[in-house]
Design a protein around this motif. Structure first.
Motif, PDB file in Angstrom:
ATOM      1  N   LEU A 143       0.820  -1.213   0.000  1.00 23.03           N
ATOM      2  CA  LEU A 143       0.000   0.000   0.000  1.00 23.03           C
ATOM      3  C   LEU A 143       0.853   1.263   0.000  1.00 23.03           C
ATOM      4  O   LEU A 143       0.562   2.218  -0.728  1.00 23.03           O
ATOM      5  CB  LEU A 143      -0.940   0.003   1.207  1.00 23.03           C
TER       6      LEU A 143
ATOM      7  N   ILE B 291      -7.152   5.547   5.570  1.00 23.43           N
ATOM      8  CA  ILE B 291      -7.842   4.857   4.475  1.00 23.43           C
ATOM      9  C   ILE B 291      -9.316   5.228   4.540  1.00 23.43           C
ATOM     10  O   ILE B 291      -9.985   4.957   5.541  1.00 23.43           O
ATOM     11  CB  ILE B 291      -7.692   3.331   4.569  1.00 23.43           C
TER      12      ILE B 291
ATOM     13  N   ASN C 162     -12.740   4.300   2.874  1.00 24.67           N
ATOM     14  CA  ASN C 162     -13.266   3.174   2.111  1.00 24.67           C
ATOM     15  C   ASN C 162     -14.664   3.487   1.596  1.00 24.67           C
ATOM     16  O   ASN C 162     -15.557   3.840   2.369  1.00 24.67           O
ATOM     17  CB  ASN C 162     -13.301   1.929   3.013  1.00 24.67           C
TER      18      ASN C 162
ATOM     19  N   LEU D 149     -10.008   4.069  -1.042  1.00 21.89           N
ATOM     20  CA  LEU D 149     -10.230   2.698  -1.486  1.00 21.89           C
ATOM     21  C   LEU D 149     -11.658   2.551  -1.986  1.00 21.89           C
ATOM     22  O   LEU D 149     -12.606   3.000  -1.342  1.00 21.89           O
ATOM     23  CB  LEU D 149      -9.981   1.755  -0.302  1.00 21.89           C
TER      24      LEU D 149
ATOM     25  N   VAL E  29      -6.785   3.478  -4.733  1.00 15.32           N
ATOM     26  CA  VAL E  29      -6.570   2.031  -4.712  1.00 15.32           C
ATOM     27  C   VAL E  29      -7.897   1.347  -4.996  1.00 15.32           C
ATOM     28  O   VAL E  29      -8.901   1.633  -4.336  1.00 15.32           O
ATOM     29  CB  VAL E  29      -6.016   1.553  -3.348  1.00 15.32           C
TER      30      VAL E  29
ATOM     31  N   TYR F 298     -10.338  -2.199  -5.423  1.00 17.43           N
ATOM     32  CA  TYR F 298     -10.437  -3.448  -4.669  1.00 17.43           C
ATOM     33  C   TYR F 298      -9.590  -4.554  -5.303  1.00 17.43           C
ATOM     34  O   TYR F 298      -9.113  -5.451  -4.607  1.00 17.43           O
ATOM     35  CB  TYR F 298     -11.901  -3.884  -4.567  1.00 17.43           C
TER      36      TYR F 298
ATOM     37  N   LEU G 141      -6.320  -3.944  -3.944  1.00 12.50           N
ATOM     38  CA  LEU G 141      -6.334  -4.367  -2.541  1.00 12.50           C
ATOM     39  C   LEU G 141      -6.098  -5.870  -2.436  1.00 12.50           C
ATOM     40  O   LEU G 141      -5.329  -6.336  -1.580  1.00 12.50           O
ATOM     41  CB  LEU G 141      -7.667  -4.003  -1.888  1.00 12.50           C
TER      42      LEU G 141
END
Length: 306
Positions: free
Chosen positions: A157, A214, A216, A246, A261, A263, A266
């Motif tokens: 990351l 992060i 999300n 994310l 980023v 998934y 990820l």
């Protein structure tokens, strides 16, 4: 040679194609290297439009009780072309997955997806719940919980940030001293006058000399310049700091200091440690279960392109 024409309900067929065309019109964001997928979407949309025009023309010539039926409609050419385009799109998605994960991670992902671990989020009806996703992500990024998965995932990351080697060194020292903190729903400010309405960061990971946030997003977009506000909180800190937005498809953040980023990326991060080292039993169960949730989600994204 005469070929018997198809007898189809034009209304039902048109409704199906309208749904396909609407899906093709929805924006789908991909990382670099997926330009071919965007091109294929346009080509498929064009093919659907031609078929719809032919259906409309055929239906307009109908009369009496069979107005809703298509007469003399021979879609062989259109169907062959559409099938080819759909197959190209499917193969393009497969190439994109292979490009992001690499062969070793793809094979490992297949093994974990075949494992007996159930898709717990789906069983609980929380596979679309942002907090549930964030809880699992925080667990997998915590070296105290996931000693094989977390350190390598954190390394992957922070490759997004400036000075990644410095980040990795700081993370390794914190892991060795068991000083990595992984916190959920970190309150940084009150967003409005209402005392119950707080501005929270989904996941904050920190050590003695680094911190990154992060945010999300599962099926929603960033609102009220969240990442800009989060960066205002991070920026004054006297250490390495960074931010990640994310999301399933890799949405861009309103704040340029927050890195994007997806998934799929990820998944690549979460598999990095397991490619080189054996997972602890608890890690294998949690990672296998969550991969099943993510695989279903990415399948829906890919299908939404069709």
């Amino acid at each position: 040679m005469w070929v018997t024409p198809w007898k189809l309900d034009a209304n039902a067929l048109r409704a199906t194609f309208d749904e396909l065309r609407a899906a093709l019109g929805d924006p789908v964001t991909f990382q670099s290297g997926a330009d071919a997928l965007v091109h294929d979407r346009k080509a498929i949309a064009s093919s659907l439009r031609q078929i719809l025009e032919r259906l409309d023309a055929s239906r307009s010539r109908g009369s009496g009780p069979v107005t809703g039926m298509v007469h003399e409609f021979h879609p062989k050419h259109e169907a062959t072309r559409l099938y080819g385009l759909l197959e190209s799109l499917h193969q393009g998605w497969r190439r994109h997955v292979l490009r992001v994960l690499g062969e070793r991670k793809v094979e490992l992902a297949k093994k974990l997806l075949d494992s007996p671990a159930p898709d717990l989020l789906r069983i609980l009806g929380r596979d679309d719940d942002e907090n549930a996703h964030s809880d699992l992500i925080a667990w997998l990024l915590n070296p105290a919980r996931a000693p094989t998965v977390a350190p390598a995932a954190l390394h992957a990351l922070v490759e997004k940030f400036a000075e990644p080697a410095k980040w990795i060194g700081n993370i390794d020292r914190a892991v060795a001293k068991q000083l990595v903190s992984v916190r959920r729903e970190v309150v940084i400010a009150r967003e409005y006058a209402d005392e119950d309405d707080l501005r929270r960061i989904d996941v904050v990971i920190s050590g003695a000399d680094f911190v990154f946030a992060i945010e999300n997003k599962v099926w929603t977009k960033e609102h009220t310049d969240q990442t800009r506000a989060y960066w205002e909180w991070l920026e004054p800190m006297k250490c390495l700091r960074g931010g990640i937005l994310l999301s399933p498809s890799g949405l861009e953040a309103t704040c340029p200091d927050f890195k994007t980023v997806s998934y799929l990326e990820l998944i690549s991060c979460l598999l990095a440690g397991a490619v080189e080292n054996k997972l602890e039993p608890s890690e294998e169960v949690v990672l296998g279960s969550y991969l099943k949730t993510l695989a279903t989600m990415l399948h829906h994204i890919a299908r939404g392109m069709l």
